[in-house]
Write an enzyme that holds these catalytic residues in place. Structure first.
Site, PDB file in Angstrom:
ATOM      1  N   ASP A  61     -26.314  -4.120 -13.441  1.00  0.00           N
ATOM      2  CA  ASP A  61     -27.193  -5.360 -13.281  1.00  0.00           C
ATOM      3  C   ASP A  61     -28.505  -5.226 -14.295  1.00  0.00           C
ATOM      4  O   ASP A  61     -29.194  -5.959 -14.399  1.00  0.00           O
ATOM      5  CB  ASP A  61     -27.583  -5.995 -12.075  1.00  0.00           C
ATOM      6  CG  ASP A  61     -26.426  -6.466 -11.416  1.00  0.00           C
ATOM      7  OD1 ASP A  61     -25.221  -6.582 -11.753  1.00  0.00           O
ATOM      8  OD2 ASP A  61     -26.568  -6.974  -9.873  1.00  0.00           O
ATOM      9  N   ALA A  98     -20.636  -7.629  -9.889  1.00  0.00           N
ATOM     10  CA  ALA A  98     -20.215  -6.403  -9.359  1.00  0.00           C
ATOM     11  C   ALA A  98     -19.180  -5.827  -9.879  1.00  0.00           C
ATOM     12  O   ALA A  98     -19.207  -4.685 -10.226  1.00  0.00           O
ATOM     13  CB  ALA A  98     -19.894  -6.693  -7.797  1.00  0.00           C
ATOM     14  N   ARG A 110     -14.677  13.231  -9.232  1.00  0.00           N
ATOM     15  CA  ARG A 110     -13.439  13.294  -9.270  1.00  0.00           C
ATOM     16  C   ARG A 110     -12.812  13.840 -10.472  1.00  0.00           C
ATOM     17  O   ARG A 110     -11.860  14.842 -10.404  1.00  0.00           O
ATOM     18  CB  ARG A 110     -12.975  11.819  -9.117  1.00  0.00           C
ATOM     19  CG  ARG A 110     -12.702  11.414  -7.660  1.00  0.00           C
ATOM     20  CD  ARG A 110     -11.629  10.513  -7.418  1.00  0.00           C
ATOM     21  NE  ARG A 110     -11.982   9.317  -8.411  1.00  0.00           N
ATOM     22  CZ  ARG A 110     -12.866   8.232  -7.979  1.00  0.00           C
ATOM     23  NH1 ARG A 110     -13.378   8.187  -6.779  1.00  0.00           N
ATOM     24  NH2 ARG A 110     -12.706   7.191  -8.843  1.00  0.00           N
ATOM     25  N   CYS A 164     -22.896  -8.577  -2.373  1.00  0.00           N
ATOM     26  CA  CYS A 164     -22.156  -9.995  -2.450  1.00  0.00           C
ATOM     27  C   CYS A 164     -21.723 -10.568  -1.062  1.00  0.00           C
ATOM     28  O   CYS A 164     -21.587 -11.720  -0.758  1.00  0.00           O
ATOM     29  CB  CYS A 164     -21.012 -10.050  -3.275  1.00  0.00           C
ATOM     30  SG  CYS A 164     -21.545  -9.345  -4.964  1.00  0.00           S
ATOM     31  N   SER A 209     -24.100   1.853  -1.482  1.00  0.00           N
ATOM     32  CA  SER A 209     -22.828   1.584  -1.819  1.00  0.00           C
ATOM     33  C   SER A 209     -22.708   0.598  -0.519  1.00  0.00           C
ATOM     34  O   SER A 209     -21.874   0.834   0.543  1.00  0.00           O
ATOM     35  CB  SER A 209     -21.813   2.808  -1.256  1.00  0.00           C
ATOM     36  OG  SER A 209     -20.236   2.209  -1.263  1.00  0.00           O
ATOM     37  N   ALA A 269     -23.762  -0.113  -6.673  1.00  0.00           N
ATOM     38  CA  ALA A 269     -22.320  -0.379  -7.320  1.00  0.00           C
ATOM     39  C   ALA A 269     -22.030   0.625  -8.501  1.00  0.00           C
ATOM     40  O   ALA A 269     -21.230   1.351  -8.647  1.00  0.00           O
ATOM     41  CB  ALA A 269     -21.825  -1.596  -7.793  1.00  0.00           C
ATOM     42  N   ALA A 270     -22.841   0.455  -9.415  1.00  0.00           N
ATOM     43  CA  ALA A 270     -22.868   1.106 -10.793  1.00  0.00           C
ATOM     44  C   ALA A 270     -22.978   2.611 -10.642  1.00  0.00           C
ATOM     45  O   ALA A 270     -22.055   3.569 -11.095  1.00  0.00           O
ATOM     46  CB  ALA A 270     -23.700   0.700 -11.907  1.00  0.00           C
TER      47      ALA A 270
END
Lengths: 453, 453
Positions: B287, B305, B21, B42, B38, B10-11
């Site tokens: 986390d 998340a 971007r 959860c 990715s 996630a991070a």
């Protein structure tokens, strides 16, 4: 001290009950025109949907409870017709045609609002109904029981009209809706309103937009018993067994205005943040009174139940010597249209511009549950902010789940005068059955932030 | 500039994508230990619940997309083992046992967290699983397919444990849960925790509270093939075909700490509001890192998340020259336990007192829909405020509907440092299918206000 309340619904009975709780010795008199007090007016469409549920299910507390348990001098069948501000008294007529006059030290006007009936021929005919009081709900239900109602025409498409369309379809009654303006929900973003429109059509409701109504006519039915109604509008004649008018409500402020109290927006009774009218001994609360809008700081008229209850409490507290000022409303509302939840809070683009904001807007379609979680459905959001201050101004949402309660997060943000930049940092809840990792509100606010900066 | 990211979940991937971007020319390298990037961690319990859904459904974006479409130098199977802060490089070992060293200008540590395995005999046995990475989810699912698993013992009763109990019951597997402490959910108000307990028991989950686990032993099954596991705890032996450990997670901060970076609470990597660690070229997010708690202003460790994604973005923006500071979290979370929604935000009473607040609390049982509206179910709420400042500090909720999204209104109020007095004035949504006139949050806050004033 003698505390007199005109009107025994949400604002009036909230005030009466709380005033007695605050001070059991207080002399509290409620003058109610009808014989119904304390009922869930908003529950009527849902009750009407079910022929087996008596309408009196909606009564929250019986008159006897107010009288015997709470010691409130509740006088039903008492229709107030005038206020004498100088003598501090109200006068009117009872059900039995006797006149009465009651004096007060402090007065609360909680007369509510009435459905607007167009000043056109035929709206007084049997089988044509408005829906605001329990009595009107009762009449509709009785009419449905006693007549063969196969088809209903609803004039107007506000939230009560839409709720009624669902209620009647649940009884397997054909429903057509007609209104003069070309937009289904003029306050709503087009893209969201389109979703609501599709849901109505999917559920068999026929919509006729842009037809100015001219009259209703009645003719005997083929069986010689049930008369048929025809709603005549520009370029369209709609036959019906029953007509429901739901084109909005107007505050019951006639005698308040005639007594010399100041009226404002929509002829609602003007009140300060402490609910005082232009007379220092007279309060007004509920659908007959106006309110401050927290986002604009200006007066607004949004007749809704929560405000009525809250304003009733505030009056009771102020009568009891507290100093309560209500900050105002942000215009939050929610309603159900078949399987859709439709919610709004704050300002739309048009209102934002009208109130001098430099409005930036965004429309986002996202989903109700996490990636790959079964049962996910689309959520459509529209959000508005002010470019100058960065402040969040309002939001609208439509979806099959997760809309009704989600709007409250934005409502709280509006009360806090949050900027979009602050809002996107809010730690909102996430679990796969309930939302994507980025809550739909955050996804939308993230997009909006780009348009604001 | 060379931006190196350790960890592709996630991070890490949020940071990588956003950095590209922001600046398509930036050299972005991600070093990921596993071959999965990715994915919705959860979502694993819900995927495990359904034998017909491949676990790879949870992958949000394929590695090839990151590489080919986004131009990220994504290196999977690269396990980082050390950081050299002085030379600005990271070293480790690849899947093929080759060593590697990568230099960086800016580094992001996004190594996540791992399930805590008790340091007790038998937790390394086949059939004993943790659940954090997709790989672990895959192992569990494969084990369920290849073995006759009639009964599972879950060690621990946190939200992942509870979600797993539901997942396994959905597959008609017998579930027993065991933990050393006597409370089901120690952070939760007793009255609310009791509702969760009843829901678990109603759905056939057997709970064993207050049993300190000593070991797991294995013995061949009667069929000579499937070995049986026994979870041995004080006064209790539980037989199982499979054991899942879900007693919490610990940040993967070992090599970060060894490199000299400051660790704090729970040995999470200490980060400032801009996500910088104690080294000016090294960020940490997700986390593995700590966060500020908006209510206390102090550090906290809540591995969730949304924060991971948001922190990843913040790092990318800071790398790109913006100055992003995250205010922090308020500890909002939600999970599903069979037909219950369970949510919290902010502080409970214990945490409030520990943080120096003069805690007032209230428990309220109310209902999910309006008076007389069909289908209404109870909602249980607990709310905490500070008597000195009047500030709202936290809320917990349990109910069958209207909990998951409703908690967000309180979360926003906490971010705004609202007092209870301000919160009770919020204009929340009302319609009979979705709430009583006074929203459950307002009813509870109204009660709490009495205890605060």
């Amino acid at each position: 001290m003698k505390f007199v309340i005109i009107g025994g619904d949400a604002a009036g009975m909230s005030a009466a009950s709380r005033a007695k709780r605050n001070n059991p010795d207080l002399n509290v008199t409620v003058l109610e025109k009808t014989h119904d007090v304390s009922y869930s007016a908003c529950g009527m469409p849902y009750n009407i949907a079910d022929p087996d549920r008596p309408i009196d299910d909606l009564v929250v507390r019986q008159a006897t409870v107010f009288r015997e348990k709470q010691g409130i001098n509740l006088l039903t069948g008492h229709s107030v017709e005038s206020i004498n501000l100088e003598n501090q008294s109200v006068s009117g007529t009872k059900d039995n045609h006797q006149e009465f006059t009651v004096s007060y030290d402090k007065l609360l006007i909680a007369t509510g609002a009435s459905p607007i009936f167009p000043d056109l021929p035929g709206f007084e005919l049997p089988g044509v109904f408005g829906l605001k009081t329990l009595e009107e709900g009762r009449f509709i239900k009785e009419y449905l029981e006693k007549h063969q109602v196969a088809k209903v025409v609803i004039v107007g498409m506000g939230y009560i009209a839409l709720e009624m369309s669902e209620a009647l379809r649940a009884r397997n009654i054909e429903v057509e809706m007609v209104k003069p303006r070309p937009e289904l929900l003029p306050w709503m973003d087009n893209q969201l309103a389109e979703i609501v429109k599709l849901e109505l059509e999917k559920n068999g409701v026929k919509l006729h937009l842009g037809h100015g109504i001219t009259k209703i006519v009645s003719q005997p039915g083929s069986d010689g018993l049930n008369s048929k109604l025809s709603v005549i509008s520009s370029g369209l004649v709609l036959e019906a067994d029953m007509v429901i008018t739901a084109i909005g409500v107007k505050p019951n402020s006639d005698f308040a205005g005639q007594s010399g109290l100041e009226l404002g927006l929509n002829k609602a009774i003007t009140v300060e943040r402490n609910m005082l009218t232009s007379n220092k001994n007279v309060y007004a609360a509920g659908d007959c009174a106006d309110a401050y809008h927290v986002v604009t700081g200006k007066k607004t008229y949004v007749p809704l139940a929560l405000r009525a209850n809250r304003a009733g409490w505030a009056v009771a507290d102020n009568i009891s010597g507290k100093k309560i000022e209500l900050p105002g409303i942000v215009g939050t509302s929610v309603f159900k249209v078949f399987d859709l939840e439709v919610a709004r809070t704050g300002l739309n683009v048009k209102d934002s511009i009208a109130n001098g904001f430099d409005a930036a807007e965004v429309y986002v379609k996202t989903r109700s549950r996490a990636h790959a979680h079964p049962g996910s459905t689309p959520i459509h959001l529209h959000m508005v902010a002010d470019r100058k201050s960065g402040r969040l101004l309002g939001a609208q949402m439509v979806g099959r789940e997760g809309v009704a309660h989600r709007i409250n997060a934005v409502a709280v943000a509006l009360h806090s005068q949050m900027t979009v930049e602050q809002f996107v940092q809010c730690d909102l809840a996430y679990a796969p059955p309930f939302s994507p990792v980025w809550d739909p509100l955050l996804t939308t606010a993230n997009q909006l932030l780009k348009n604001v900066q």
